[in-house]
Design a protein around this motif. Structure first.
Motif, PDB file in Angstrom:
ATOM      1  N   ASP A  12      -7.720   1.238  -5.088  1.00  0.00           N
ATOM      2  CA  ASP A  12      -8.550   0.535  -4.115  1.00  0.00           C
ATOM      3  C   ASP A  12      -8.609  -0.966  -4.342  1.00  0.00           C
ATOM      4  O   ASP A  12      -9.377  -1.663  -3.663  1.00  0.00           O
ATOM      5  CB  ASP A  12      -9.985   1.090  -4.161  1.00  0.00           C
ATOM      6  CG  ASP A  12     -10.039   2.562  -3.797  1.00  0.00           C
ATOM      7  OD1 ASP A  12      -9.230   2.978  -2.948  1.00  0.00           O
ATOM      8  OD2 ASP A  12     -10.877   3.294  -4.382  1.00  0.00           O
TER       9      ASP A  12
ATOM     10  N   SER B  17       0.842  -1.198   0.000  1.00  0.00           N
ATOM     11  CA  SER B  17       0.000   0.000   0.000  1.00  0.00           C
ATOM     12  C   SER B  17       0.869   1.236   0.000  1.00  0.00           C
ATOM     13  O   SER B  17       2.064   1.176   0.287  1.00  0.00           O
ATOM     14  CB  SER B  17      -0.915   0.014   1.235  1.00  0.00           C
ATOM     15  OG  SER B  17      -0.146   0.061   2.419  1.00  0.00           O
TER      16      SER B  17
ATOM     17  N   ALA C  57      -7.892  -4.885  -4.163  1.00  0.00           N
ATOM     18  CA  ALA C  57      -7.497  -5.714  -3.024  1.00  0.00           C
ATOM     19  C   ALA C  57      -6.069  -6.205  -3.209  1.00  0.00           C
ATOM     20  O   ALA C  57      -5.693  -6.635  -4.303  1.00  0.00           O
ATOM     21  CB  ALA C  57      -8.447  -6.896  -2.896  1.00  0.00           C
TER      22      ALA C  57
ATOM     23  N   VAL D 262      -3.247  -1.544  -6.960  1.00  0.00           N
ATOM     24  CA  VAL D 262      -3.208  -1.925  -5.543  1.00  0.00           C
ATOM     25  C   VAL D 262      -2.447  -0.880  -4.740  1.00  0.00           C
ATOM     26  O   VAL D 262      -2.898  -0.419  -3.686  1.00  0.00           O
ATOM     27  CB  VAL D 262      -2.548  -3.307  -5.365  1.00  0.00           C
ATOM     28  CG1 VAL D 262      -2.436  -3.666  -3.872  1.00  0.00           C
ATOM     29  CG2 VAL D 262      -3.330  -4.372  -6.113  1.00  0.00           C
TER      30      VAL D 262
ATOM     31  N   GLU E 224      -2.466 -12.050  -1.709  1.00  0.00           N
ATOM     32  CA  GLU E 224      -2.075 -12.772  -0.501  1.00  0.00           C
ATOM     33  C   GLU E 224      -0.637 -13.250  -0.657  1.00  0.00           C
ATOM     34  O   GLU E 224      -0.347 -14.138  -1.462  1.00  0.00           O
ATOM     35  CB  GLU E 224      -3.016 -13.960  -0.253  1.00  0.00           C
ATOM     36  CG  GLU E 224      -4.453 -13.562   0.056  1.00  0.00           C
ATOM     37  CD  GLU E 224      -4.567 -12.887   1.421  1.00  0.00           C
ATOM     38  OE1 GLU E 224      -3.736 -13.169   2.297  1.00  0.00           O
ATOM     39  OE2 GLU E 224      -5.485 -12.055   1.582  1.00  0.00           O
TER      40      GLU E 224
END
Length: 377
Positions: free
Chosen positions: A27, A2, A29, A23, A32
Motif C-alpha cells: 500500500d 502497481s 505510495a 509499492v 513520482e
C-alpha cells in the motif's frame, strides 16, 4: 507502478525484501516519475470457450502477440539493468521462477564471452562490454581471479578510448555504464592482433635476440599476429604481390611447443591468401589498420610520457561497425594491452606473466594505472 493480481501476503520474503516491493505489492505510495507510464492492457474472458462464435481466436493471437513482444522488450531492458547492477543469473532465474541456465538461455543477450570479458547486445547497434575479475597469461594456462581488476580495467579502457577520440581516432566506445562495463558500438571484429613497438621487449626480442632488452628501435615497429590461442598467435606476413599468407613462430614459448629445433621467427607455413581466413584483407585495409595502430600508440605513448611513463609496446584489435561499416579501434585497452614502465618498475601485466609480483601487488598496479589515466588530457 502497481500489481493487482497478487498481494504482500502471497510473496516470498526475498521478494518483499527488494526495493520497491512495498509499492508494487503493498500500500506504499508510488514515486513520482517524470516519464509517461508504460502500460499493457489486454482483456479476455477467463473461460476462453466463451469466444466460440463471437471472435476468431487468431484475432486475439495477433493482437496479443504485439503485447507479448512489448513485454519481452521491457523484460530484456529490466534484465540488462539487473546485470548492469551486478545481479547474477541465479538471482534473475529465481525472480523468473526458473533455473539460472533457463534464464540465461531465454534472456541472455551475450554476443561473445572471452577469458576476461563478456559482450552483451544492448540494442540500437550497441553492446555492453563487461570486464571480469579474471586475469590470465600464457594463452589461458595461468589463471587467477583478482578482485577489483574488472573495475580497474574498465576505468583504464574508458579513459584511453576517450583520449583516442580526442585525437580524432575512431573507436567503438560510447559511454561508461558502471564500474565494470561500458557501452560500445557493435562491431564485426577482425581476427588480428595489431602490435606497435617502440622498444625491444617480449616476443620481439625472442625473434631478434641480438637486441638488448629495452633497446629503443630506430622506428616504431608494426606487426600483425593471428588470433589463435591454440597456436600461440603466429606472426603473419601478407604478401599481396604473390597472393600468399605466411605464418611465423612468434616467440620462444611457441617454438618450444613446436619442437626442439624450432626457433622464434621460423616460417611455420604459407597458404594462398585468397583461400585463408584472411581472404578479405586487402592492401588498403592493412594500410588503414597500420595507421590506426600507430596513431593510437603514439597518442597513448604521449599521454604516459607527460606523466613520466615509458610505453614499451601495445596490442589492439579493430573491427567494422555492424551498421555503418566504419573501421574502428575496438575491444579493450588496459594494463593487459601493453607494457608500461616508470623507471625500472613495470606497471603492466608483465609482472603477473613472469610471476615477479604477488596478486595483491598486481592488483595495486592495475589500480594505480587506472587512477593515472584519469589525468589523460
Amino acid at each position: 507502478m502497481s500489481h493487482e493480481a497478487t498481494t504482500t501476503d502471497s510473496q516470498p520474503d526475498w521478494v518483499m525484501g527488494l526495493q520497491g516491493a512495498d509499492v508494487l505489492y503493498g500500500d506504499a505510495a508510488p514515486p513520482e516519475f517524470t516519464s509517461a507510464p508504460w502500460t499493457v492492457h489486454f482483456s479476455l474472458p477467463s473461460d476462453l470457450s466463451e469466444l466460440d462464435g463471437v471472435a476468431d481466436p487468431l484475432l486475439f493471437v495477433h493482437a496479443g502477440s504485439a503485447h507479448v513482444r512489448a513485454i519481452e522488450s521491457k523484460m530484456d531492458e529490466l534484465v540488462t539493468m539487473a546485470r548492469a547492477q551486478g545481479r547474477s543469473w541465479t538471482e534473475i532465474g529465481r525472480a523468473l521462477g526458473v533455473t539460472k541456465q533457463t534464464a540465461w538461455a531465454r534472456l541472455s543477450r551475450i554476443v561473445a564471452e572471452g577469458k576476461t570479458k563478456v559482450i552483451e547486445d544492448a540494442g540500437n547497434g550497441e553492446v555492453v562490454v563487461r570486464s571480469k575479475d579474471d586475469i590470465t597469461a600464457g594463452d589461458g594456462a595461468k589463471h587467477d581471479v583478482l578482485q577489483g581488476k574488472a573495475a580497474a580495467s574498465t576505468r583504464t579502457t574508458a579513459n584511453v578510448f576517450r583520449l583516442l577520440e580526442r585525437h580524432g581516432i575512431p573507436t567503438h566506445f560510447v559511454e561508461g555504464v558502471d564500474d565494470v562495463a561500458f557501452r560500445a558500438r557493435q562491431v564485426k571484429m577482425i581476427p588480428l592482433e595489431l602490435v606497435a613497438r617502440r622498444y625491444a621487449s617480449g616476443s620481439f626480442r625472442d625473434r631478434f635476440p641480438e637486441l638488448t632488452d629495452g633497446a629503443r628501435l630506430d622506428e616504431l615497429a608494426f606487426e600483425v599476429f593471428e588470433k589463435d590461442d591454440a597456436h600461440h598467435d603466429p606472426l603473419l606476413e601478407f604478401d599481396f604481390d604473390d597472393g600468399v599468407l605466411r605464418r611465423y613462430v612468434p616467440n620462444a614459448k611457441a617454438a618450444a611447443a613446436i619442437g626442439a629445433e624450432a626457433k622464434p621467427g621460423d616460417l611455420i607455413g604459407e597458404e594462398v591468401l585468397g583461400e585463408s581466413r584472411y581472404s578479405d584483407v586487402t592492401p588498403d585495409l592493412l594500410a588503414k589498420l597500420r595507421v590506426l595502430t600507430v596513431s593510437s600508440f603514439e597518442a597513448i605513448e604521449s599521454a604516459w610520457k607527460q606523466q613520466g611513463g615509458t610505453y614499451i609496446d601495445f596490442k589492439i584489435e579493430c573491427g567494422f561497425d555492424c551498421e555503418t561499416g566504419e573501421l574502428l579501434v575496438a575491444d579493450v585497452i588496459d594494463s593487459d594491452s601493453g607494457r608500461l614502465r616508470f623507471g625500472d618498475v613495470d606497471m603492466s601485466k608483465q609482472s603477473y606473466r613472469d610471476g615477479a609480483a604477488t596478486l595483491p601487488e598486481v592488483k595495486k598496479k592495475f589500480e594505480e594505472v587506472a587512477a593515472l589515466t584519469d589525468r589523460f588530457e
